[in-house]
Write an enzyme that holds these catalytic residues in place. Structure first.
Site, PDB file in Angstrom:
ATOM      1  N   SER A 108      17.141   7.809  16.983  1.00 40.55           N
ATOM      2  CA  SER A 108      18.592   7.954  17.133  1.00 40.55           C
ATOM      3  C   SER A 108      19.067   6.759  17.946  1.00 40.55           C
ATOM      4  O   SER A 108      18.862   6.701  19.153  1.00 40.55           O
ATOM      5  CB  SER A 108      18.927   9.265  17.849  1.00 40.55           C
ATOM      6  OG  SER A 108      18.533  10.367  17.083  1.00 40.55           O
ATOM      7  N   LYS A 182      23.923  10.659  12.335  1.00 45.74           N
ATOM      8  CA  LYS A 182      23.137  11.346  13.363  1.00 45.74           C
ATOM      9  C   LYS A 182      23.986  11.626  14.594  1.00 45.74           C
ATOM     10  O   LYS A 182      23.908  12.702  15.199  1.00 45.74           O
ATOM     11  CB  LYS A 182      21.911  10.515  13.743  1.00 45.74           C
ATOM     12  CG  LYS A 182      21.061  11.129  14.861  1.00 45.74           C
ATOM     13  CD  LYS A 182      20.557  12.526  14.506  1.00 45.74           C
ATOM     14  CE  LYS A 182      19.835  13.209  15.681  1.00 45.74           C
ATOM     15  NZ  LYS A 182      18.498  12.654  15.921  1.00 45.74           N
ATOM     16  N   LYS A 250      21.966  10.838  25.585  1.00 49.25           N
ATOM     17  CA  LYS A 250      22.045   9.472  25.050  1.00 49.25           C
ATOM     18  C   LYS A 250      22.871   9.434  23.778  1.00 49.25           C
ATOM     19  O   LYS A 250      23.756   8.570  23.616  1.00 49.25           O
ATOM     20  CB  LYS A 250      20.629   8.961  24.765  1.00 49.25           C
ATOM     21  CG  LYS A 250      20.546   7.628  24.012  1.00 49.25           C
ATOM     22  CD  LYS A 250      19.225   7.503  23.272  1.00 49.25           C
ATOM     23  CE  LYS A 250      19.117   8.488  22.121  1.00 49.25           C
ATOM     24  NZ  LYS A 250      17.897   8.313  21.308  1.00 49.25           N
TER      25      LYS A 250
END
Length: 310
Positions: A108, A182, A250
């Site tokens: 990711s 994502k 994140k």
């Protein structure tokens, strides 16, 4: 070969490189090995590769060496900085990949980095695909991951025999679109987790049986894949990670960064994500509490603390 299209992917002649053997990556690489492919792995800590080596994988001393021995290189590591170093660094994947080779990043990571890698790969007559995944460790083990791919459609189609081993792939568009998908997935899943946490805390305060509560709502509007994966674990305070909470912090942060970086469109509109901003703060509460290595479903502990429960 000039492009990957002429030669189909088969275990007999397609060499696979794999970087990233954490909770997800080790299970995904094991499935590739089980399918009969030759796999070479790189690990900063080679001791973590022992299970895959026992299964028949080979070890490379650097990403460059791994790429020199591979036709397709997969990476699934911690963050964008790791991807940049491992793929674009002086001894990185693109320094060793031969023309026609393909780098597939399943981390990711930031959409802009995916586009940068694609440009660098094409300059070396190679290809890159950004293909982050969702589905937790159980999806990785069982080959039921959702894979979001960005890049050349022909290359994504060519990679299909490998993607099918790991799950179901959807080609989302040009380079970077897989990463954007994502991030949107994380925004959606994070909101579901926070909602489920609040629902469980409310139900418990109301005196409901929590197992019965989950069973009652599973087929209604409150039911979700998130609830199927994590509901029972949240009731039992089982916060063993299927993916670390620091990663969703994140990912939500990248989404908010992308929004901040984007300029107004020709109608003066910008994207505003108040829920994602709030949820990032809630997940960050786990980091503040020293729980960054717990699973993402541990966000319920933050909601409980806000309600005076330890």
């Amino acid at each position: 070969m000039e492009t990957p299209y002429p030669i189909p992917i088969t275990p007999s002649h397609t060499r696979i490189g794999w970087i990233g053997i954490g909770i997800m990556g080790s299970a995904m690489a094991a499935r590739i090995l089980d399918a009969g492919y030759s796999v070479v792995v790189y690990a900063r800590n080679p001791s973590k590769a022992q299970a895959l080596l026992a299964q028949g994988a080979h070890l490379a001393s650097s990403p460059q060496e791994l790429a020199e021995r591979s036709d397709v290189v997969f990476s699934i590591v911690g963050n964008s900085q790791d991807v940049r170093s491992l793929v674009l660094g002086p001894a990185g994947v693109l320094s060793g990949l031969k023309p026609g080779g393909v780098a597939v990043d399943m981390t990711s990571s930031h959409p802009a980095l995916a586009r940068e890698i694609f440009t660098a790969a094409r300059a070396k007559e190679c290809w890159s695909v950004d293909a982050p995944v969702s589905g937790a460790d159980v999806g990785a083990r069982e080959g039921r991951l959702a894979i979001f791919a960005g890049g050349d459609g022909g290359v994504v189609a060519w990679l299909m025999p490998l993607f099918k081993i790991m799950g179901k792939v959807t080609h989302m568009g040009d380079s970077g679109c897989g990463q954007s998908c994502k991030i949107a997935n994380q925004i959606t899943g994070g909101a579901n987790l926070v909602g489920l946490s609040e629902g469980l805390v409310f139900a418990e305060r109301a005196g409901l049986n929590l197992g019965q509560f989950l069973e009652a709502i599973k087929d209604g509007a409150g039911g979700s894949r998130v609830m199927e994966l994590f509901g029972k674990k949240m009731i039992e305070d089982d916060f063993r990670p299927t993916g670390f909470v620091e990663y969703i912090v994140k990912d939500l942060g990248m989404g908010l960064d992308v929004v901040e970086e984007n300029e107004e469109d020709d109608r003066g509109r910008v994207v505003v994500l108040p829920g994602a901003a709030l949820n990032k703060q809630l997940f960050s509460g786990m980091l503040a509490n020293g729980d960054g290595k717990l699973g993402i479903h541990g966000v319920i502990t933050v909601i409980k603390r806000l309600n005076g429960k330890s």
